[in-house]
Write an enzyme that holds these catalytic residues in place. Structure first.
Site, PDB file in Angstrom:
ATOM      1  N   ARG A 186      10.625  26.520  39.562  1.00  0.00           N
ATOM      2  CA  ARG A 186      10.291  27.007  38.227  1.00  0.00           C
ATOM      3  C   ARG A 186      11.493  26.829  37.312  1.00  0.00           C
ATOM      4  NH1 ARG A 186       6.876  32.597  39.520  1.00  0.00           N
ATOM      5  NH2 ARG A 186       5.204  31.582  40.718  1.00  0.00           N
ATOM      6  N   ARG A 228      -3.927  28.659  37.341  1.00  0.00           N
ATOM      7  CA  ARG A 228      -2.941  28.458  38.400  1.00  0.00           C
ATOM      8  C   ARG A 228      -3.696  28.071  39.665  1.00  0.00           C
ATOM      9  NH1 ARG A 228       1.699  32.826  40.273  1.00  0.00           N
ATOM     10  NH2 ARG A 228       1.802  32.272  42.475  1.00  0.00           N
ATOM     11  N   GLU A 243      -4.218  33.202  38.505  1.00  0.00           N
ATOM     12  CA  GLU A 243      -3.900  33.565  37.120  1.00  0.00           C
ATOM     13  C   GLU A 243      -4.341  32.451  36.168  1.00  0.00           C
ATOM     14  OE1 GLU A 243       0.117  36.112  38.196  1.00  0.00           O
ATOM     15  OE2 GLU A 243       0.183  33.922  38.150  1.00  0.00           O
TER      16      GLU A 243
END
Length: 503
Positions: free
Chosen positions: A439, A378, A362
């Site tokens: 995350r 990414r 991505e």
């Protein structure tokens, strides 16, 4: 790890009995449309059983008291997400100290509490909310709580989508664009049955705001590829929304999985029965209605590859009018590569670039001042982003000086945006989880030198809670930057004044 502002104040309750009180104030926006918003946490530690008998708090530092509907004290643990259950106390907002008696037994040890704020529906999202803990009454003794750092006020944001809205279990994969008419258009996955990826029962949803993100219209379904009874669904998702700044047309690119033809299950070939399809839909009325999704896979995919589709987020219109969007493919050996797509005829035909390098997926694009394309990817190796530059629309790529060292990442989608601002200059903004593991710590960074440096002094942590981690940036209006980002199955929106970076 949560970056708490932490203060301690040990106080004697009696000769044989002592207590400690500490406060924490993580970066945790207060969200319109969400009842529980932990603003301040405090811990009471007692060395023998006692009772919590009274609590005093104030809304000192809050921009507008009339924005606050209710203040609640909730039990929990050391993280904001733990603040659940019936409130220990509820307080009506007012100026000055707010007091409430209670009768809560405390066993020996540590006890966590969170002050939660619920906003009124008309709260100003450009304001701030802050809470100060005043005094506690524990075991008959009145304790003056420590004072948190004065910079602990929280931003106000909006819940754009949350689990359960329109009977969907989850919403994921945000894309955000500002139209030529000034509307904000948010695209995302409507994940009806669960939060998991394709193949699944997923459509592309669209939310529209005409006031810079302060309010959002009811959701529209922008792309629905049908419901083949053989599979039970035809899922479509991972949207990339972008504007043709020449014509004003808004586009959405997405991956259509006819059966099990997504990241896993897609194979060589060009037909929907063989491989995942990259579909395009467009709107000529500022996002109100959308064309049927049409596949461009035969134009852009090498039949030997296992999969070709867009990168989620947003695309760009280049200075010469070329449309450019991020893309990705899995080659015949199964390895993923970031790349780009471009169109010089307003989206009638598209050309694919080559892969940046293996194990990239991505990505997001910007056009730099010299007319070259920067791609920010990414990287499945983790730790940092892959960054490359092309001067020929992705036919060839060269590593950027910041490649694999300029920007941290935990392996996650990120957002990159260029803003040529008439007052503040030529700016690049970048948003992602600013970590190398897990995350959390959603952060926006600013570069004023075409992405050569990203100073820590220009980084703005906007939500430090664990989350799904995807985000997308767009100008909210002439003086605010907007970000649409993931919670855990929900989508949140914040807008930040540009003068926050240029005081």
């Amino acid at each position: 790890m949560m970056k708490f502002r932490l203060t301690f104040l040990p106080l004697l309750l009696s000769v044989a009995h002592a207590a400690e009180v500490s406060t924490v104030q993580p970066v945790c926006p207060v969200l319109l449309g969400q009842e529980t918003n932990p603003v301040l946490g405090f811990k009471v530690k007692v060395d023998e059983p006692a009772k919590l008998e009274g609590i005093e708090v104030s809304l000192t530092g809050t921009t507008r008291l009339q924005d606050v509907e209710q203040v609640r004290i909730l039990r929990g643990k050391e993280t904001p997400a733990s603040a659940t259950g019936a409130p220990v106390a509820e307080l009506a907002p007012k100026a000055g100290a707010m007091n409430r008696t209670c009768d809560l037994a405390l066993e020996t040890g540590e006890h966590w509490f969170w002050v939660s704020v619920e906003l009124k529906k008309n709260a100003d999202i450009d304001g701030r909310v802050d809470v100060a803990l005043g005094r506690l009454k524990v075991g008959g003794a009145v304790i003056q709580a420590p004072t948190p750092s004065p910079d602990g006020s929280q931003r106000i944001g909006v819940v754009v989508r949350k689990p359960g809205d329109d009977k969907s279990k989850a919403y994921r994969i945000p894309g955000l664009v500002r139209s030529k008419k000034g509307s904000l258009l948010a695209a995302y996955d409507i994940r009806y049955k669960h939060a998991g990826d394709l193949p699944a029962d997923i459509d592309v949803g669209l939310s529209r705001s005409t006031d810079g993100g302060k309010t959002w219209e009811p959701m529209r379904v922008a792309i629905d590829m049908g419901n083949d009874p053989k599979f039970g669904f035809d899922g479509v998702g991972d949207p990339c929304i972008f504007s043709d700044d020449v014509t004003g047309r808004i586009w959405i690119a997405a991956l259509w999985s006819h059966g099990k033809r997504a990241w896993h299950g897609s194979g060589p070939g060009l037909t929907p029965d063989e491989t995942g399809q990259l579909v395009l839909s467009y709107s000529d009325d500022d996002g109100k209605t959308w064309s049927k999704g049409e596949s461009i896979t035969p134009q852009v995919k090498d039949p030997a590859w296992n999969l070709f589709f867009n990168g989620p987020g947003t695309g760009i219109t280049m200075k010469d009018g070329t449309l450019a969007i991020p893309a990705q493919f899995r080659s015949a050996d199964g390895k993923p590569h970031s790349t780009m797509l471009s169109s010089k005829d307003r989206g009638k035909t598209w050309t694919a670039g080559t892969g940046v390098r293996p194990n990239t997926t991505e990505a997001q694009l910007v056009e730099l001042a010299d007319g070259s394309i920067m791609i920010n990817c990414r990287d499945d190796r983790g730790g940092s982003r892959t960054v490359a530059v092309s001067k020929d629309l992705g036919k060839t790529w060269e590593p950027h000086p910041t490649d694999r060292k300029g920007l941290r990442e935990p392996v996650c989608m990120a957002s990159l945006m260029r803003w040529q601002h008439p007052k503040y200059g030529d700016l690049l903004f970048f948003s992602n989880p600013d970590t190398t593991k897990g995350r959390q710590s959603m952060t926006i960074k600013l570069s004023s030198d075409q992405g050569m440096t990203w100073p820590d002094s220009a980084a703005r942590l906007y939500d430090e809670r664990p989350c799904f981690g995807y985000s997308c940036l767009a100008p909210a209006d002439a003086s605010h930057l907007g970000v649409l980002y993931e919670g855990s199955g929900a989508l949140f929106y914040l807008r930040m004044p540009l003068n926050e970076w240029f005081k």
